[in-house]
Design a protein around this motif. Structure first.
Motif, PDB file in Angstrom:
ATOM      1  N   ILE A  36       0.839  -1.209   0.000  1.00 21.48           N
ATOM      2  CA  ILE A  36       0.000   0.000   0.000  1.00 21.48           C
ATOM      3  C   ILE A  36       0.876   1.261   0.000  1.00 21.48           C
ATOM      4  CG2 ILE A  36      -1.645   1.363   1.386  1.00 21.48           C
ATOM      5  CD1 ILE A  36      -2.867  -1.343   2.319  1.00 21.48           C
ATOM      6  N   LEU A  37       1.917   1.263   0.839  1.00 21.23           N
ATOM      7  CA  LEU A  37       2.795   2.439   0.914  1.00 21.23           C
ATOM      8  C   LEU A  37       3.413   2.717  -0.454  1.00 21.23           C
ATOM      9  CD1 LEU A  37       4.731   1.967   4.305  1.00 21.23           C
ATOM     10  CD2 LEU A  37       2.456   2.904   3.887  1.00 21.23           C
ATOM     11  N   GLU A  42       3.955   5.928  -5.394  1.00 19.07           N
ATOM     12  CA  GLU A  42       4.104   5.978  -6.852  1.00 19.07           C
ATOM     13  C   GLU A  42       2.940   6.704  -7.527  1.00 19.07           C
ATOM     14  OE1 GLU A  42       6.641   4.450  -8.736  1.00 19.07           O
ATOM     15  OE2 GLU A  42       7.661   4.158  -6.809  1.00 19.07           O
ATOM     16  N   ARG A  43       1.721   6.454  -7.050  1.00 12.74           N
ATOM     17  CA  ARG A  43       0.541   6.877  -7.804  1.00 12.74           C
ATOM     18  C   ARG A  43      -0.294   7.934  -7.105  1.00 12.74           C
ATOM     19  NH1 ARG A  43      -2.640   2.479  -8.044  1.00 12.74           N
ATOM     20  NH2 ARG A  43      -3.917   3.494  -9.627  1.00 12.74           N
ATOM     21  N   GLY A  44       0.105   8.312  -5.887  1.00 11.05           N
ATOM     22  CA  GLY A  44      -0.525   9.440  -5.204  1.00 11.05           C
ATOM     23  C   GLY A  44      -2.029   9.336  -5.081  1.00 11.05           C
ATOM     24  N   ASP A  45      -2.710  10.433  -5.427  1.00  9.63           N
ATOM     25  CA  ASP A  45      -4.160  10.524  -5.237  1.00  9.63           C
ATOM     26  C   ASP A  45      -4.934   9.396  -5.909  1.00  9.63           C
ATOM     27  OD1 ASP A  45      -3.931  12.743  -3.669  1.00  9.63           O
ATOM     28  OD2 ASP A  45      -4.420  14.187  -5.242  1.00  9.63           O
ATOM     29  N   LYS A  46      -4.452   8.927  -7.080  1.00  7.58           N
ATOM     30  CA  LYS A  46      -5.168   7.844  -7.765  1.00  7.58           C
ATOM     31  C   LYS A  46      -5.253   6.609  -6.879  1.00  7.58           C
ATOM     32  CE  LYS A  46      -4.662   9.003 -12.594  1.00  7.58           C
ATOM     33  NZ  LYS A  46      -3.851   8.817 -13.803  1.00  7.58           N
ATOM     34  N   ALA A  47      -4.146   6.296  -6.194  1.00  8.50           N
ATOM     35  CA  ALA A  47      -4.145   5.144  -5.284  1.00  8.50           C
ATOM     36  C   ALA A  47      -5.079   5.400  -4.107  1.00  8.50           C
ATOM     37  CB  ALA A  47      -2.734   4.849  -4.799  1.00  8.50           C
ATOM     38  N   GLN A 191      -2.973   3.722   3.783  1.00  5.98           N
ATOM     39  CA  GLN A 191      -2.895   4.666   2.655  1.00  5.98           C
ATOM     40  C   GLN A 191      -2.885   6.114   3.137  1.00  5.98           C
ATOM     41  OE1 GLN A 191      -5.160   2.334   3.163  1.00  5.98           O
ATOM     42  NE2 GLN A 191      -7.268   3.072   2.895  1.00  5.98           N
ATOM     43  N   ALA A 192      -3.583   6.393   4.233  1.00  5.40           N
ATOM     44  CA  ALA A 192      -3.588   7.757   4.775  1.00  5.40           C
ATOM     45  C   ALA A 192      -2.216   8.095   5.355  1.00  5.40           C
ATOM     46  CB  ALA A 192      -4.663   7.890   5.855  1.00  5.40           C
ATOM     47  N   VAL A 193      -1.618   7.131   6.044  1.00  2.00           N
ATOM     48  CA  VAL A 193      -0.299   7.354   6.638  1.00  2.00           C
ATOM     49  C   VAL A 193       0.729   7.591   5.529  1.00  2.00           C
ATOM     50  CG1 VAL A 193       1.453   6.404   8.187  1.00  2.00           C
ATOM     51  CG2 VAL A 193      -0.956   5.916   8.606  1.00  2.00           C
ATOM     52  N   ALA A 194       0.625   6.814   4.440  1.00  5.13           N
ATOM     53  CA  ALA A 194       1.524   6.998   3.302  1.00  5.13           C
ATOM     54  C   ALA A 194       1.370   8.382   2.694  1.00  5.13           C
ATOM     55  CB  ALA A 194       1.247   5.923   2.242  1.00  5.13           C
ATOM     56  N   ILE A 209       4.137  12.072  12.217  1.00  7.41           N
ATOM     57  CA  ILE A 209       2.797  11.465  12.202  1.00  7.41           C
ATOM     58  C   ILE A 209       2.542  10.816  13.555  1.00  7.41           C
ATOM     59  CG2 ILE A 209       1.280   9.762  11.120  1.00  7.41           C
ATOM     60  CD1 ILE A 209       2.938  10.034   8.573  1.00  7.41           C
ATOM     61  N   THR A 210       1.412  11.162  14.173  1.00  2.82           N
ATOM     62  CA  THR A 210       1.039  10.549  15.449  1.00  2.82           C
ATOM     63  C   THR A 210      -0.410  10.087  15.364  1.00  2.82           C
ATOM     64  OG1 THR A 210       0.125  12.519  16.548  1.00  2.82           O
ATOM     65  CG2 THR A 210       2.514  12.253  16.611  1.00  2.82           C
ATOM     66  N   GLY A 211      -0.839   9.437  16.432  1.00  4.35           N
ATOM     67  CA  GLY A 211      -2.243   9.052  16.511  1.00  4.35           C
ATOM     68  C   GLY A 211      -2.432   7.551  16.444  1.00  4.35           C
ATOM     69  N   PRO A 212      -3.515   7.082  17.079  1.00  7.00           N
ATOM     70  CA  PRO A 212      -3.789   5.652  17.175  1.00  7.00           C
ATOM     71  C   PRO A 212      -4.385   5.109  15.887  1.00  7.00           C
ATOM     72  CG  PRO A 212      -5.582   6.874  18.149  1.00  7.00           C
ATOM     73  CD  PRO A 212      -4.575   7.894  17.691  1.00  7.00           C
ATOM     74  N   GLY A 213      -4.367   3.794  15.755  1.00 10.79           N
ATOM     75  CA  GLY A 213      -4.992   3.187  14.587  1.00 10.79           C
ATOM     76  C   GLY A 213      -4.970   1.688  14.732  1.00 10.79           C
ATOM     77  N   ASN A 214      -5.550   1.006  13.749  1.00 16.57           N
ATOM     78  CA  ASN A 214      -5.553  -0.459  13.798  1.00 16.57           C
ATOM     79  C   ASN A 214      -4.158  -0.987  13.433  1.00 16.57           C
ATOM     80  OD1 ASN A 214      -5.307  -0.237  11.023  1.00 16.57           O
ATOM     81  ND2 ASN A 214      -7.465  -0.641  10.625  1.00 16.57           N
ATOM     82  N   ALA A 215      -4.044  -2.301  13.292  1.00 14.12           N
ATOM     83  CA  ALA A 215      -2.738  -2.925  13.036  1.00 14.12           C
ATOM     84  C   ALA A 215      -2.098  -2.401  11.754  1.00 14.12           C
ATOM     85  CB  ALA A 215      -2.906  -4.443  12.969  1.00 14.12           C
ATOM     86  N   TRP A 216      -2.916  -2.077  10.728  1.00 13.38           N
ATOM     87  CA  TRP A 216      -2.366  -1.589   9.466  1.00 13.38           C
ATOM     88  C   TRP A 216      -1.781  -0.182   9.617  1.00 13.38           C
ATOM     89  CZ3 TRP A 216      -5.875  -5.344   9.782  1.00 13.38           C
ATOM     90  CH2 TRP A 216      -5.757  -6.429   8.912  1.00 13.38           C
ATOM     91  N   VAL A 217      -2.486   0.623  10.347  1.00 14.14           N
ATOM     92  CA  VAL A 217      -2.013   1.992  10.589  1.00 14.14           C
ATOM     93  C   VAL A 217      -0.718   1.960  11.411  1.00 14.14           C
ATOM     94  CG1 VAL A 217      -2.552   4.156  11.776  1.00 14.14           C
ATOM     95  CG2 VAL A 217      -4.299   3.022  10.387  1.00 14.14           C
TER      96      VAL A 217
END
Lengths: 429, 429
Positions: A36-37, A42-47, A191-194, A209-217
């Motif tokens: 995902i990163l 590579e593809r920015g907003d499209k991704a 994808q948001a973190v990327a 970058i800070t803040g909680p998230g699930n395992a992917w974040v």
């Protein structure tokens, strides 16, 4: 729930297993996140458009679908219940006051040989805060992350948050208004973190970058550490209650359940010197679980990860607590000071019978973003320092250089770095 | 070497390429390192023996082949040249004095509603320092990493260093004696970092790992971030010299070469407002490279990554310097203060014409472990804080809880966390 007594023959083996148990994500998450990163880089907003459709069922098309305006946050702030609005303001004011006391002092002095030395702190330019959507969308987390960044002096404070099927959380928007967030982007997950780390066509990159998230974040933040600064590698929540037999079992049961209700992987631990009290708390938990609206999650956590340890004296609790290095430690006794003085590894400590951990989650003032998974051995809670960095400086007078330059030349030559030596010796008289 | 003028039509595109260029390791290193970490985690000492034979040609068999004793370090200290010994002691004393000033203060206060709040700092129990072998075995690095750990109050300070074909560096051992290192293990590479993080049969695990290393070591630290604390993700060295035309071109050339001689991937940059001076420095570098014993490395670095930018006025240098966020920034003018006041992103700054960067590498006092690769945007140099962590604490009186508890209950309920709310409301009058 596991019940151990330090007098059990197999206590050490069983306790060591608890200490080792990490309750964390697997290698597959790592591979998914890496992919995902790379796509976002590579593809920015499209991704971002593709992932957001797929994972959140939200279509990023016009400006409103991409971001939430400051005006919308202000509107949400005025629309929520007045008591809740006041609670948000009280929390924000107390968090701000505590964190203002963390602002570091610069150093600037000239030592005995005439060498000027010092360090200057400055804020990062931009910070990104991840705010989870759905069940874990907590306005308190937004305040706890955003306010230290603002106190540090960050120029640009950016939130990303998923809006599943387009749904936004009005309370989070109200908190964003209180914390004076500058931008809110409606993307979530790795994808948001990327996007925050690399930047895309629409989203400008940030520095921290800070803040909680699930395992992917969490895994995305870990993989991007070094590209940006991050607060920490966060795992499931934990509470360790050290309590004598003079507490109300109902109070302690509620404290244990307050972590258990977060997630099935949360961990609640009681250490007590009173076996009868241990049994009372066990019963009180069972009764609490019958009434609690979050009982399903809390019961999974308590059954799989709950632990009660009966020790001989509460002094024996301290070495065990240091090995657990828990995120939250309550010391529920009349005089918590002697035990607290001996404790070395803990994220945050709650002193005395009248300080339930939850008061620290919302309103006491210190940060509720704390090291989990035994990381209090080496890590600290979130602070204004996470949004600042230090530049050291050196100013040598000709005399100061003459005083210590020759020793530096000698060391440079011994290390086989002749240009280092030359850059000093050319300036010596 | 690339020469740019801010007046060139394509300046922005070319400068942006320099800023983006990361000069760092590739994905294959990541995969190799992951496999080494896993082997050491699973097989402990056996994996260390195999890797050390393969990569270092050193056979780990008896105790002496595994570690270097404190006695051997003391012997090395007495055996080295007296002037060098004195230089090490001077450096250590100055580094210690500067870092003692970094020790943070605890907080403990009671606020207006009767809530006790604060934070207490404590040292980690054990720190591991990686010390490279061969060309990059620098006693100065050992001092710069070990002394902050000792000042922080770490109980156990462990060094790992490869000893290729059994060869040890006497100067590094002498520095270990000066810095009072507790253990030295003769292992290197990613396998040494893994041993420090996970522990093996012989090597007890540590809490924080610092110290420079090659791409494999740096990647191992990055991958283990979270399992242990690490100092930072380090890349190749950089120097940015901001200089007017009144400097001696030979001095500035030596400063540029002092970074270039480290590694072919190092980067040396000059920004000046004097095109004639720029040409003089370019010539002085060419002449320096004819005489320098480290010219082979320095020339590769200068040819591939060297950069001179001619600006209109030195004020124009500052936004460019902030974009580069360089590890080392020299401001070589009569009065550096106005430029320094405007600079935001730099690891360490060297003020005035008499402060070559190398004086900071060895002896000035501030740490020489600094953020590279544009990371000064969000990261700081190594300090005692890297070996400490902060535990926050909260103590509520019944009155304090009554004052703010209801607001916390409201927020907990709004977040759908009823056990959080109950743990507070049960304690309210």
């Amino acid at each position: 729930m596991l019940l151990l007594r330090t007098t059990d023959a197999d206590f050490e083996a069983k306790f060591a297993r608890v200490v080792r148990d990490r309750r964390e994500s697997d290698a597959q998450v790592g591979r998914d996140v890496a992919s995902i990163l790379n796509e976002v880089r590579e593809r920015g907003d499209k991704a971002l458009v593709e992932y957001t459709t797929r994972f959140d069922g939200h279509n990023l098309s016009g400006d409103d679908s991409w971001s939430i305006s400051k005006e919308a946050c202000e509107k949400a702030y005025h629309a929520i219940d007045a008591e809740l609005r006041e609670a948000l303001e009280t929390a924000a004011a107390r968090i701000r006051a505590y964190h203002e006391g963390q602002l570091p002092e610069d150093r600037d002095y000239t030592d005995s040989i005439g060498m000027r030395l010092g360090a200057r702190w400055s804020a990062v330019e931009a910070a990104g805060l991840y705010v989870p959507g759905g069940r874990a969308a907590y306005p308190s987390s937004l305040l706890m992350n955003a306010i230290p960044a603002k106190v540090a002096g960050v120029d640009r404070l950016v939130v990303t948050t998923p809006t599943p099927k387009g749904e936004v959380n009005e309370l989070v928007l109200a908190a964003a208004h209180v914390a004076e967030v500058d931008e809110i982007w409606r993307v979530g997950g790795a994808q948001a973190v990327a996007a925050l780390a690399y930047g895309t066509q629409r989203i400008e990159r940030v520095d921290v970058i800070t803040g909680p998230g699930n395992a992917w974040v969490a895994e995305a933040k870990r993989q991007l550490y070094g590209v940006v600064g991050i607060d920490m590698v966060a795992g499931p929540s934990e509470i360790l209650v050290i309590a004598d037999g003079k507490n109300d079992p109902d109070w302690i049961a509620a404290d244990l359940m307050s972590q258990a209700e977060h997630d099935p992987t949360s961990q609640s631990i009681l250490i007590t010197d009173d076996a009868r009290f241990a049994a009372q708390v066990e019963d009180a938990v069972d009764i609490a679980l019958m009434k609690l609206p979050t009982a399903k999650t809390a019961k999974l956590s308590w059954d799989d990860h709950g632990l009660i340890v009966v020790v001989d004296t509460l002094d024996d609790a301290i070495p065990l607590a240091d090995r657990l290095a828990a995120e939250h430690v309550e010391i529920a006794v009349d005089d918590p000071e002697p035990l607290f003085a001996k404790l070395r590894h803990a994220g945050s400590v709650f002193l005395g019978r009248n300080t339930p951990e939850a008061v620290g989650d919302y309103i006491a003032g210190p940060n509720h973003v704390l090291p989990t998974g035994r990381r209090a051995r080496f890590a600290s809670g979130l602070s204004v320092l996470d949004f600042m960095k230090r530049t050291s400086f050196i100013g040598a007078s000709p005399d100061a250089l003459a005083a210590i330059g020759p020793a530096a030349v000698r060391l440079a030559e011994a290390e086989g770095l002749p240009a280092h030596a030359l850059s000093i010796s050319k300036r010596l008289p």
